[in-house]
Design a protein around this motif. Structure first.
Motif, PDB file in Angstrom:
ATOM      1  N   VAL A 219     -18.946  83.007  -1.907  1.00 27.57           N
ATOM      2  CA  VAL A 219     -18.354  83.951  -2.869  1.00 27.57           C
ATOM      3  C   VAL A 219     -17.515  83.167  -3.862  1.00 27.57           C
ATOM      4  O   VAL A 219     -16.717  82.301  -3.469  1.00 27.57           O
ATOM      5  N   THR A 220     -17.692  83.480  -5.122  1.00 25.42           N
ATOM      6  CA  THR A 220     -16.904  82.835  -6.178  1.00 25.42           C
ATOM      7  C   THR A 220     -15.738  83.735  -6.568  1.00 25.42           C
ATOM      8  O   THR A 220     -15.927  84.919  -6.843  1.00 25.42           O
ATOM      9  N   ALA A 221     -14.527  83.155  -6.577  1.00 24.56           N
ATOM     10  CA  ALA A 221     -13.333  83.880  -7.015  1.00 24.56           C
ATOM     11  C   ALA A 221     -12.474  82.921  -7.820  1.00 24.56           C
ATOM     12  O   ALA A 221     -12.256  81.770  -7.409  1.00 24.56           O
ATOM     13  N   ARG A 222     -11.996  83.374  -8.965  1.00 22.75           N
ATOM     14  CA  ARG A 222     -11.255  82.481  -9.855  1.00 22.75           C
ATOM     15  C   ARG A 222     -10.108  83.213 -10.559  1.00 22.75           C
ATOM     16  O   ARG A 222     -10.118  84.435 -10.685  1.00 22.75           O
ATOM     17  N   VAL A 223      -9.153  82.412 -11.050  1.00 21.91           N
ATOM     18  CA  VAL A 223      -8.132  82.922 -11.966  1.00 21.91           C
ATOM     19  C   VAL A 223      -8.750  82.906 -13.358  1.00 21.91           C
ATOM     20  O   VAL A 223      -9.218  81.870 -13.821  1.00 21.91           O
ATOM     21  N   VAL A 224      -8.751  84.047 -14.031  1.00 21.09           N
ATOM     22  CA  VAL A 224      -9.432  84.135 -15.323  1.00 21.09           C
ATOM     23  C   VAL A 224      -8.484  84.386 -16.490  1.00 21.09           C
ATOM     24  O   VAL A 224      -8.873  84.235 -17.646  1.00 21.09           O
ATOM     25  N   ALA A 225      -7.229  84.771 -16.194  1.00 20.62           N
ATOM     26  CA  ALA A 225      -6.297  85.038 -17.297  1.00 20.62           C
ATOM     27  C   ALA A 225      -4.866  85.067 -16.789  1.00 20.62           C
ATOM     28  O   ALA A 225      -4.610  85.425 -15.633  1.00 20.62           O
ATOM     29  N   LEU A 226      -3.960  84.686 -17.671  1.00 21.54           N
ATOM     30  CA  LEU A 226      -2.528  84.843 -17.424  1.00 21.54           C
ATOM     31  C   LEU A 226      -2.039  85.937 -18.359  1.00 21.54           C
ATOM     32  O   LEU A 226      -1.733  85.698 -19.525  1.00 21.54           O
ATOM     33  N   ALA A 227      -2.010  87.151 -17.846  1.00 19.19           N
ATOM     34  CA  ALA A 227      -1.664  88.307 -18.666  1.00 19.19           C
ATOM     35  C   ALA A 227      -0.148  88.451 -18.794  1.00 19.19           C
ATOM     36  O   ALA A 227       0.626  87.674 -18.225  1.00 19.19           O
ATOM     37  N   ASP A 228       0.281  89.466 -19.540  1.00 19.95           N
ATOM     38  CA  ASP A 228       1.709  89.669 -19.780  1.00 19.95           C
ATOM     39  C   ASP A 228       2.463  89.955 -18.488  1.00 19.95           C
ATOM     40  O   ASP A 228       3.573  89.469 -18.290  1.00 19.95           O
ATOM     41  N   SER A 229       1.855  90.755 -17.612  1.00 21.37           N
ATOM     42  CA  SER A 229       2.575  91.197 -16.417  1.00 21.37           C
ATOM     43  C   SER A 229       1.974  90.675 -15.116  1.00 21.37           C
ATOM     44  O   SER A 229       2.535  90.907 -14.057  1.00 21.37           O
ATOM     45  N   SER A 230       0.826  90.004 -15.201  1.00 22.93           N
ATOM     46  CA  SER A 230       0.158  89.598 -13.967  1.00 22.93           C
ATOM     47  C   SER A 230      -0.787  88.427 -14.200  1.00 22.93           C
ATOM     48  O   SER A 230      -1.123  88.096 -15.338  1.00 22.93           O
ATOM     49  N   VAL A 231      -1.210  87.827 -13.093  1.00 22.68           N
ATOM     50  CA  VAL A 231      -2.256  86.810 -13.105  1.00 22.68           C
ATOM     51  C   VAL A 231      -3.559  87.514 -12.739  1.00 22.68           C
ATOM     52  O   VAL A 231      -3.653  88.152 -11.683  1.00 22.68           O
ATOM     53  N   THR A 232      -4.557  87.437 -13.604  1.00 21.57           N
ATOM     54  CA  THR A 232      -5.804  88.160 -13.398  1.00 21.57           C
ATOM     55  C   THR A 232      -6.773  87.322 -12.562  1.00 21.57           C
ATOM     56  O   THR A 232      -7.109  86.200 -12.922  1.00 21.57           O
ATOM     57  N   LEU A 233      -7.235  87.921 -11.446  1.00 19.23           N
ATOM     58  CA  LEU A 233      -8.187  87.269 -10.554  1.00 19.23           C
ATOM     59  C   LEU A 233      -9.506  88.026 -10.588  1.00 19.23           C
ATOM     60  O   LEU A 233      -9.527  89.250 -10.700  1.00 19.23           O
ATOM     61  N   LYS A 234     -10.610  87.287 -10.468  1.00 22.05           N
ATOM     62  CA  LYS A 234     -11.925  87.915 -10.418  1.00 22.05           C
ATOM     63  C   LYS A 234     -12.738  87.328  -9.275  1.00 22.05           C
ATOM     64  O   LYS A 234     -12.694  86.122  -9.034  1.00 22.05           O
ATOM     65  N   ALA A 235     -13.494  88.201  -8.599  1.00 25.30           N
ATOM     66  CA  ALA A 235     -14.454  87.773  -7.582  1.00 25.30           C
ATOM     67  C   ALA A 235     -15.787  88.431  -7.900  1.00 25.30           C
ATOM     68  O   ALA A 235     -15.826  89.589  -8.336  1.00 25.30           O
ATOM     69  N   TRP A 236     -16.866  87.691  -7.690  1.00 20.29           N
ATOM     70  CA  TRP A 236     -18.205  88.180  -7.995  1.00 20.29           C
ATOM     71  C   TRP A 236     -18.912  88.559  -6.702  1.00 20.29           C
ATOM     72  O   TRP A 236     -19.093  87.717  -5.812  1.00 20.29           O
TER      73      TRP A 236
END
Length: 283
Positions: A219-236
């Protein structure tokens, strides 16, 4: 008196032609449906062209019945012969039918020939999502998730972008996107997402032989963005079809949220930090 008898005879003949046409159309429909039912036991059989042909044959039967009925009336013999001879059919239909109706028929023929989708394919058109139930001379019938029937004219479909989830490959990928707090353990959060995806019963291993040979992660999971209020994580997450993918997506949102709560990983509300500076001119 002779005229009355003649008119009565014409009416009887037209009635007989009408009954025969209706019966013949119904019998043809029943026979073709039976043939289609038997063919559907073969999973590789494509019913798209057959169903369209069924509608076309029944339409021709009714046109011929109408033409034979017209021939019985002296004033309409020429029109009736035009139907049967075929030489004037195109011009006659063009004169009697609307341009939109002709466009629907031509578009329906192109849909069957080029097959951007088939019967039982799940497609998206004009933001409508559904399973293709029927393709006829005028329209395509979709059944959505709420069991509604969506009727879309063929001419509209030919000018739209179509998303087909079943064309060539039925596998579907869902992206699980979650934002976590900046103070949270990012590595732990990514590991939880991978674990939850991997153990879901509907998840499938989409790696190729080369990927496995190179020991690519399941399974691939990564940090994709540093948003204003959070760190955005995605898993495929992959499933065998779009239906399983949706169920898996919903389950994973719930299970990942539960695991995050247990691990103390925060999913923050939208927030802003406001810094107030002292005015140097104030005494």
């Amino acid at each position: 008196m002779i005229d009355y008898v003649k008119d009565f005879r014409i009416i009887i003949i037209i009635a007989i032609i009408g009954v025969v046409t209706i019966v013949l159309g119904a019998v043809t429909d029943k026979v073709l449906r039976y043939f289609l039912y038997r063919k559907l036991t073969d999973k590789e059989y494509d019913a798209t062209g057959f169903r369209f042909l069924k509608h076309l044959i029944i339409t021709v039967i009714y046109i011929l019945g109408f033409a034979f009925a017209l021939i019985q009336i002296p004033e309409f013999k020429i029109i009736g012969h035009s139907f049967l001879a075929g030489a004037g059919v195109i011009s006659l239909v063009a004169g009697l039918a609307s341009q939109q109706a002709l466009s629907n028929i031509v578009s329906g023929i192109f849909l069957v020939i080029f097959k951007p989708f088939r019967i039982n394919d799940k497609i998206t058109i004009n933001n409508f999502v559904g399973t293709v139930e029927d393709i006829n001379l005028r329209q395509v019938v979709l059944k959505d998730a709420e069991n509604n029937r969506i009727i879309i004219p063929n001419s509209i479909i030919s000018n739209q972008i179509i998303v087909n989830t079943n064309m060539h490959d039925t596998k579907s990928c869902k992206i699980i996107e979650i934002g976590v707090g900046y103070e949270s353990d990012i590595e732990k959060a990514l590991e939880i997402m991978k674990e939850e995806v991997a153990k879901h019963p509907l998840f499938i291993d989409n790696r190729t032989a080369d990927d496995k040979k190179q020991k690519k992660q399941l399974v691939t999971a990564r940090v994709v963005a540093l948003a204003d209020s959070s760190v955005t994580l995605k898993a495929w997450a992959w499933a065998k079809n779009s239906t399983d993918a949706f169920v898996m997506y919903c389950d994973l949102l719930q299970s990942i949220k539960k695991r995050f709560d247990e691990a103390g990983i925060d999913i923050p509300y939208p927030q802003q930090v406001v810094t107030l500076k002292n005015n140097k001119n104030e005494s």
